[in-house]
Structure formats: C-alpha cells, structure tokens
Design a protein around this motif. Structure first.
Motif, mmCIF file in Angstrom:
data_model
loop_
_atom_site.group_PDB
_atom_site.id
_atom_site.type_symbol
_atom_site.label_atom_id
_atom_site.label_comp_id
_atom_site.label_asym_id
_atom_site.label_seq_id
_atom_site.Cartn_x
_atom_site.Cartn_y
_atom_site.Cartn_z
ATOM 1 N N ALA A 31 48.122 53.411 12.247
ATOM 2 C CA ALA A 31 47.318 52.439 12.988
ATOM 3 C C ALA A 31 47.333 52.742 14.478
ATOM 4 O O ALA A 31 46.283 52.718 15.147
ATOM 5 C CB ALA A 31 47.826 51.023 12.724
ATOM 6 N N ARG A 32 48.520 53.011 15.012
ATOM 7 C CA ARG A 32 48.621 53.319 16.443
ATOM 8 C C ARG A 32 47.837 54.571 16.795
ATOM 9 O O ARG A 32 47.137 54.618 17.819
ATOM 10 C CB ARG A 32 50.093 53.496 16.834
ATOM 11 N N ALA A 33 47.928 55.591 15.957
ATOM 12 C CA ALA A 33 47.273 56.864 16.259
ATOM 13 C C ALA A 33 45.747 56.753 16.226
ATOM 14 O O ALA A 33 45.054 57.446 16.979
ATOM 15 C CB ALA A 33 47.743 57.930 15.280
ATOM 16 N N LEU A 34 45.226 55.881 15.367
ATOM 17 C CA LEU A 34 43.775 55.787 15.194
ATOM 18 C C LEU A 34 43.145 54.660 16.007
ATOM 19 O O LEU A 34 41.915 54.564 16.080
ATOM 20 C CB LEU A 34 43.441 55.587 13.713
ATOM 21 N N SER A 35 43.976 53.815 16.633
ATOM 22 C CA SER A 35 43.435 52.658 17.362
ATOM 23 C C SER A 35 42.736 53.065 18.655
ATOM 24 O O SER A 35 42.134 52.220 19.314
ATOM 25 C CB SER A 35 44.543 51.642 17.660
ATOM 26 N N ASP A 36 42.805 54.362 19.012
ATOM 27 C CA ASP A 36 42.090 54.802 20.203
ATOM 28 C C ASP A 36 40.588 54.873 19.974
ATOM 29 O O ASP A 36 39.804 54.824 20.917
ATOM 30 C CB ASP A 36 42.611 56.174 20.655
ATOM 31 N N GLN A 37 40.165 54.967 18.692
ATOM 32 C CA GLN A 37 38.733 55.096 18.395
ATOM 33 C C GLN A 37 38.213 54.059 17.408
ATOM 34 O O GLN A 37 37.008 53.920 17.253
ATOM 35 C CB GLN A 37 38.443 56.497 17.838
ATOM 36 N N TRP A 38 39.120 53.347 16.739
ATOM 37 C CA TRP A 38 38.690 52.374 15.737
ATOM 38 C C TRP A 38 39.407 51.043 15.940
ATOM 39 O O TRP A 38 40.516 50.995 16.490
ATOM 40 C CB TRP A 38 39.002 52.883 14.327
ATOM 41 N N GLN A 39 38.763 49.974 15.486
ATOM 42 C CA GLN A 39 39.455 48.699 15.364
ATOM 43 C C GLN A 39 40.222 48.734 14.052
ATOM 44 O O GLN A 39 39.615 48.799 12.971
ATOM 45 C CB GLN A 39 38.474 47.524 15.351
ATOM 46 N N ILE A 40 41.529 48.726 14.124
ATOM 47 C CA ILE A 40 42.367 48.825 12.937
ATOM 48 C C ILE A 40 42.745 47.430 12.456
ATOM 49 O O ILE A 40 43.328 46.637 13.202
ATOM 50 C CB ILE A 40 43.646 49.635 13.221
ATOM 51 N N ILE A 41 42.419 47.138 11.199
ATOM 52 C CA ILE A 41 42.814 45.874 10.577
ATOM 53 C C ILE A 41 43.804 46.202 9.478
ATOM 54 O O ILE A 41 43.426 46.739 8.426
ATOM 55 C CB ILE A 41 41.608 45.094 10.004
ATOM 56 N N SER A 42 45.071 45.938 9.733
ATOM 57 C CA SER A 42 46.128 46.212 8.762
ATOM 58 C C SER A 42 46.350 44.973 7.910
ATOM 59 O O SER A 42 46.511 43.872 8.433
ATOM 60 C CB SER A 42 47.415 46.609 9.476
ATOM 61 N N ILE A 43 46.363 45.164 6.589
ATOM 62 C CA ILE A 43 46.416 44.062 5.631
ATOM 63 C C ILE A 43 47.781 44.002 4.962
ATOM 64 O O ILE A 43 48.347 45.028 4.581
ATOM 65 C CB ILE A 43 45.337 44.258 4.538
ATOM 66 N N ASP A 44 48.311 42.802 4.795
ATOM 67 C CA ASP A 44 49.431 42.585 3.874
ATOM 68 C C ASP A 44 48.850 42.213 2.514
ATOM 69 O O ASP A 44 48.105 41.223 2.399
ATOM 70 C CB ASP A 44 50.335 41.445 4.358
ATOM 71 N N LEU A 45 49.161 42.983 1.490
ATOM 72 C CA LEU A 45 48.706 42.654 0.143
ATOM 73 C C LEU A 45 49.195 41.270 -0.281
ATOM 74 O O LEU A 45 50.197 40.768 0.249
ATOM 75 C CB LEU A 45 49.254 43.682 -0.851
ATOM 76 N N PRO A 46 48.523 40.637 -1.244
ATOM 77 C CA PRO A 46 49.067 39.394 -1.804
ATOM 78 C C PRO A 46 50.494 39.633 -2.307
ATOM 79 O O PRO A 46 50.820 40.711 -2.820
ATOM 80 C CB PRO A 46 48.125 39.085 -2.968
ATOM 81 N N ASN A 47 51.353 38.645 -2.147
ATOM 82 C CA ASN A 47 52.748 38.728 -2.576
ATOM 83 C C ASN A 47 53.557 39.761 -1.799
ATOM 84 O O ASN A 47 54.630 40.200 -2.252
ATOM 85 C CB ASN A 47 52.848 39.018 -4.085
ATOM 86 N N HIS A 48 53.074 40.164 -0.641
ATOM 87 C CA HIS A 48 53.766 41.121 0.215
ATOM 88 C C HIS A 48 53.720 40.637 1.660
ATOM 89 O O HIS A 48 52.798 39.923 2.061
ATOM 90 C CB HIS A 48 53.112 42.509 0.145
ATOM 91 N N GLY A 49 54.707 41.095 2.458
ATOM 92 C CA GLY A 49 54.683 40.824 3.886
ATOM 93 C C GLY A 49 54.535 39.351 4.194
ATOM 94 O O GLY A 49 55.239 38.501 3.640
ATOM 95 N N GLN A 50 53.566 39.050 5.043
ATOM 96 C CA GLN A 50 53.335 37.668 5.460
ATOM 97 C C GLN A 50 52.150 37.026 4.741
ATOM 98 O O GLN A 50 51.723 35.929 5.107
ATOM 99 C CB GLN A 50 53.116 37.622 6.982
ATOM 100 N N SER A 51 51.610 37.699 3.735
ATOM 101 C CA SER A 51 50.524 37.099 2.951
ATOM 102 C C SER A 51 51.075 36.073 1.966
ATOM 103 O O SER A 51 52.260 36.111 1.609
ATOM 104 C CB SER A 51 49.752 38.185 2.196
#
Length: 258
Positions: A31-51
């Motif tokens: 995400a950090r490497a590609l955020s210079d040219q794209w809007q990066i939307i990182s997703i937490d899958l259902p039942n994972h992370g903060q989802s």
C-alpha cells in the motif's frame, strides 16, 4: 455489512484484500509503495481485523459485503488486488460485478477448490489459553506445540490483542473454523470477466499449478501470469519490491491502453 477500510494516497482507486487469518496491515508495505500513484483502499475481510464478526462466511456474502463497502465509499469502479483468500474474493467480485472492476490482480491463488492444509494452525490457535496468558511470548509457546514455523506463529500473533485484563484474537476463530471448507471451495459462475487480469505466482508455491490453467482461462480469458522466483505463497512479503513492480507495471500498462 460494511467492512473496515484504511485509505491512503490519491488517484484511481486500488483495493487491497489480505488472506486468511490476516488483516489489512499484511499488505501495508505494498500500500505504501503504490500510494504515490493510486488511492489505496485496504480492506479487512469479514471476521478479520477490525471488520465485524458473523457466524457465516461464504463468497456470495463476502461479495455483497465488498459491494456495500465500496458503495459506502462512493466507488463505482476499482482495480482490485487480492492475496490468497483475498484473491478468491477478488475473483468472485469481478465475476459478479465485472462492470465495477477495471483491473484484477490475483496473488498466488486460483479459482479452484483446495484441500485442507491449516489443521495445525487451527489446533495451535485453539490451544492458546487466552484467559491465562500474560504475554505474546506465552501464546507463542503454546502455538509452538502445534506450529513449528516461527514465521507462521509471528504472523498469527499479529492478530492477538490485549483486551481488558486478557487477550483475544482479532479474527473470529470459531467462524473461520466452521466455514473453512466453504472458503476452500471453488464457487461456480456462469459469467466471465473479460477485463485485464494478472496472476502472480510464487515460484516455490503450489497454489497455482499448470492444471489450473483451463479453469483460470474459463473465467478470465484475458489473464496473463508472472512468476517471482525465490518466493512461496507469501510472495508479497518475501520480495515486496519485485511484487510491487509487477503490480505497478501491469496497472500502468493498462492505463496507457485506455
């Protein structure tokens, strides 16, 4: 259900989806490497992370959750990059909503069914006495009775969080175990996604094999593939520079064709 997201950068939207037992942070370096040219939307899958947690977990439901999440962000069309379980969701989403996907990048997974391979992981996770550990080191010792690879244990321990006087897993262990066979299965589709698709394989991984080619081309007739030597299933973590270059070159090559 709206999933937890983390956004960075600006430009055309690129959605990143992690794999089983992970969180959006697993793809943070990409995400950090590609955020210079794209809007990066990182997703937490259902039942994972903060989802949110839920008892059932299958591909139609996850596709609906991803669509609702993108709607909430007012994103009608996105490029999607998914690794492992996230790659299976990315493929299912593209086959369900082909008009919403500009480009699809699938990291080390194919649209096929897989045999069970996480029995030791589930055994280790269930062996951790969350009510009576006082540190991650305690949890690591208990995991080690079932999981010999230190790297796998460290990956899992990233989802161990302190809660009040104890610890808990950020992922919904009982639901993942209950729905495991469903997540391993291949969902059948009558549709195709004819847009640009890049499959990236770890040379030492057996998740994408020559016999998967007919099924891949059945659903993704424009698919191309790249291999990163010296990597296994965790190719994006093992060689992030090479992985990021393949993603960047692919997306930019498609942009020049528009």
């Amino acid at each position: 259900m709206i999933l937890h997201t983390h956004s960075t950068g600006s430009g055309e939207p690129l959605v990143l989806i992690h794999g089983l037992f992970g969180s959006y942070e697993n793809l943070a370096s990409i995400a950090r490497a590609l955020s210079d040219q794209w809007q990066i939307i990182s997703i937490d899958l259902p039942n994972h992370g903060q989802s949110p947690h839920q008892d059932q977990m299958d591909y139609p439901g996850m596709v609906a959750d991803l669509a609702e999440t993108l709607d909430s962000l007012q994103l009608t069309k996105v490029a999607i990059l998914g690794h492992s379980l996230g790659g299976k969701l990315a493929m299912a989403f593209a086959l369900t909503y082909p008009q919403r996907v500009t480009e699809l990048i699938v990291a080390d997974i194919a649209p096929v069914s897989y045999p069970r391979s996480h029995q030791s992981v589930f055994a280790g996770l269930n062996a951790v006495d969350l009510a009576n550990i006082s540190s991650r080191a305690d949890a690591d010792k208990q995991l080690a009775e079932h999981i010999t690879e230190p790297g796998v244990r460290q990956f899992l321990l990233k989802s161990l969080q302190k809660s009040g006087d104890g610890f808990n897993w950020r992922f919904n262990l009982s639901a993942l175990e209950h729905c495991y066979d469903t997540l391993l299965s291949a969902t059948e589709f009558d549709s195709k996604y004819s847009g640009p698709v890049l499959f990236i394989k770890g040379a030492e991984s057996d998740y994408i094999l020559p016999q998967h080619r007919p099924q891949i081309l059945r659903y993704f007739p424009a698919a191309e593939a790249k291999i990163i030597n010296g990597t296994g299933h965790w190719l994006h973590a093992e060689k992030p520079v090479a992985f990021t270059k393949l993603v960047r070159d692919f997306l930019l090559s498609q942009h020049t064709k528009k």
